[in-house]
Design a protein around this motif. Structure first.
Motif, PDB file in Angstrom:
ATOM      1  N   MET A  70       0.790  -1.492  -0.045  1.00 40.50           N
ATOM      2  CA  MET A  70       0.258   0.171   0.049  1.00 40.50           C
ATOM      3  C   MET A  70       0.962   1.315   0.033  1.00 40.50           C
ATOM      4  SD  MET A  70      -3.207  -0.980   2.462  1.00 40.50           S
ATOM      5  CE  MET A  70      -4.543   0.538   1.675  1.00 40.50           C
ATOM      6  N   ASP A  71       2.373   1.128   0.288  1.00 34.13           N
ATOM      7  CA  ASP A  71       3.254   2.695   0.249  1.00 34.13           C
ATOM      8  C   ASP A  71       2.784   3.190  -1.255  1.00 34.13           C
ATOM      9  OD1 ASP A  71       3.495   1.740   3.099  1.00 34.13           O
ATOM     10  OD2 ASP A  71       5.886   0.848   2.098  1.00 34.13           O
ATOM     11  N   GLU A  72       3.140   1.923  -2.069  1.00 30.52           N
ATOM     12  CA  GLU A  72       3.124   2.578  -3.402  1.00 30.52           C
ATOM     13  C   GLU A  72       1.745   3.500  -4.211  1.00 30.52           C
ATOM     14  OE1 GLU A  72       2.185   0.270  -8.030  1.00 30.52           O
ATOM     15  OE2 GLU A  72       2.396  -0.631  -6.087  1.00 30.52           O
ATOM     16  N   ASP A 132       1.275   7.461  -4.702  1.00 33.81           N
ATOM     17  CA  ASP A 132       1.391   8.273  -6.466  1.00 33.81           C
ATOM     18  C   ASP A 132      -0.397   6.727  -6.658  1.00 33.81           C
ATOM     19  OD1 ASP A 132       0.800   8.628  -8.996  1.00 33.81           O
ATOM     20  OD2 ASP A 132       2.952   8.905  -9.394  1.00 33.81           O
ATOM     21  N   PHE A 133      -1.341   7.648  -6.564  1.00 35.96           N
ATOM     22  CA  PHE A 133      -2.376   6.362  -6.240  1.00 35.96           C
ATOM     23  C   PHE A 133      -3.086   6.145  -7.813  1.00 35.96           C
ATOM     24  CE2 PHE A 133      -6.865   5.735  -5.601  1.00 35.96           C
ATOM     25  CZ  PHE A 133      -6.834   4.334  -5.419  1.00 35.96           C
ATOM     26  N   GLU A 134      -2.293   7.395  -8.859  1.00 39.09           N
ATOM     27  CA  GLU A 134      -2.585   7.429 -10.244  1.00 39.09           C
ATOM     28  C   GLU A 134      -2.397   6.200 -10.335  1.00 39.09           C
ATOM     29  OE1 GLU A 134      -3.634  11.643 -11.952  1.00 39.09           O
ATOM     30  OE2 GLU A 134      -5.034  12.263 -10.408  1.00 39.09           O
ATOM     31  N   ALA A 135      -0.450   6.306 -10.832  1.00 40.39           N
ATOM     32  CA  ALA A 135       0.388   5.130 -10.995  1.00 40.39           C
ATOM     33  C   ALA A 135       0.044   4.430 -10.610  1.00 40.39           C
ATOM     34  CB  ALA A 135       1.722   5.454 -10.357  1.00 40.39           C
ATOM     35  N   PHE A 136      -0.387   4.279  -9.527  1.00 40.16           N
ATOM     36  CA  PHE A 136      -0.655   2.206  -8.962  1.00 40.16           C
ATOM     37  C   PHE A 136      -2.097   1.939  -9.952  1.00 40.16           C
ATOM     38  CE2 PHE A 136      -3.882   0.721  -5.598  1.00 40.16           C
ATOM     39  CZ  PHE A 136      -2.727   0.062  -5.729  1.00 40.16           C
ATOM     40  N   VAL A 137      -3.496   2.213  -9.940  1.00 42.93           N
ATOM     41  CA  VAL A 137      -4.865   3.208 -10.531  1.00 42.93           C
ATOM     42  C   VAL A 137      -3.628   2.737 -12.078  1.00 42.93           C
ATOM     43  CG1 VAL A 137      -6.800   4.018 -11.877  1.00 42.93           C
ATOM     44  CG2 VAL A 137      -5.758   4.186  -9.284  1.00 42.93           C
TER      45      VAL A 137
END
Length: 130
Positions: free
Chosen positions: A39-41, A45-50
């Protein structure tokens, strides 16, 4: 449907549910004791994660599509459609995997999410032949 303003639906992963995704997955992992380091990722950067979860991606050695089950800004769970199976997945995973995060469990969401996933799988399978 509980306290939701609109019926939940399957969508590609979306940054619109950032806060409820993070809160739901944290609550889920705290309840189960599973590691949360991945979840650190998402936090950074949630947009990149998505973006890394959208479209057909290789997971578990097979092409897979990830959907999130959402209602407005509420993230309820994840559903994975595996387009084919390895021998191991045929034994223990199957074509569809899903989970509802802890705060939304025991309200019928898993049943409705699976039904939506089966409908999506039928559409995907049919479109492969068209």
């Amino acid at each position: 449907m509980d306290d939701l303003a609109e019926p939940p639906r399957l969508v590609p992963p979306t940054a619109e549910v950032r806060e409820s995704f993070l809160a739901g997955e944290r609550a889920d992992h705290l309840a189960t004791g599973d590691p949360m380091d991945w979840m650190d990722e998402a936090d950074r950067d949630f947009e990149a994660f998505v973006e890394r979860r959208r479209g057909v991606r290789e997971r578990w050695g097979v092409p897979s599509t990830t959907f999130w089950y959402v209602s407005g800004e509420h993230y309820i769970g994840t559903l994975i459609v595996r387009h084919r199976l390895t021998p191991e997945l045929a034994e223990v995973g199957g074509h569809i995997g899903y989970h509802v995060v802890f705060p939304w469990r025991r309200r019928g969401h898993a049943t409705r999410m699976l039904a939506a996933g089966l409908a999506e799988s039928r559409r995907s399978a049919w479109s492969a032949f068209c």
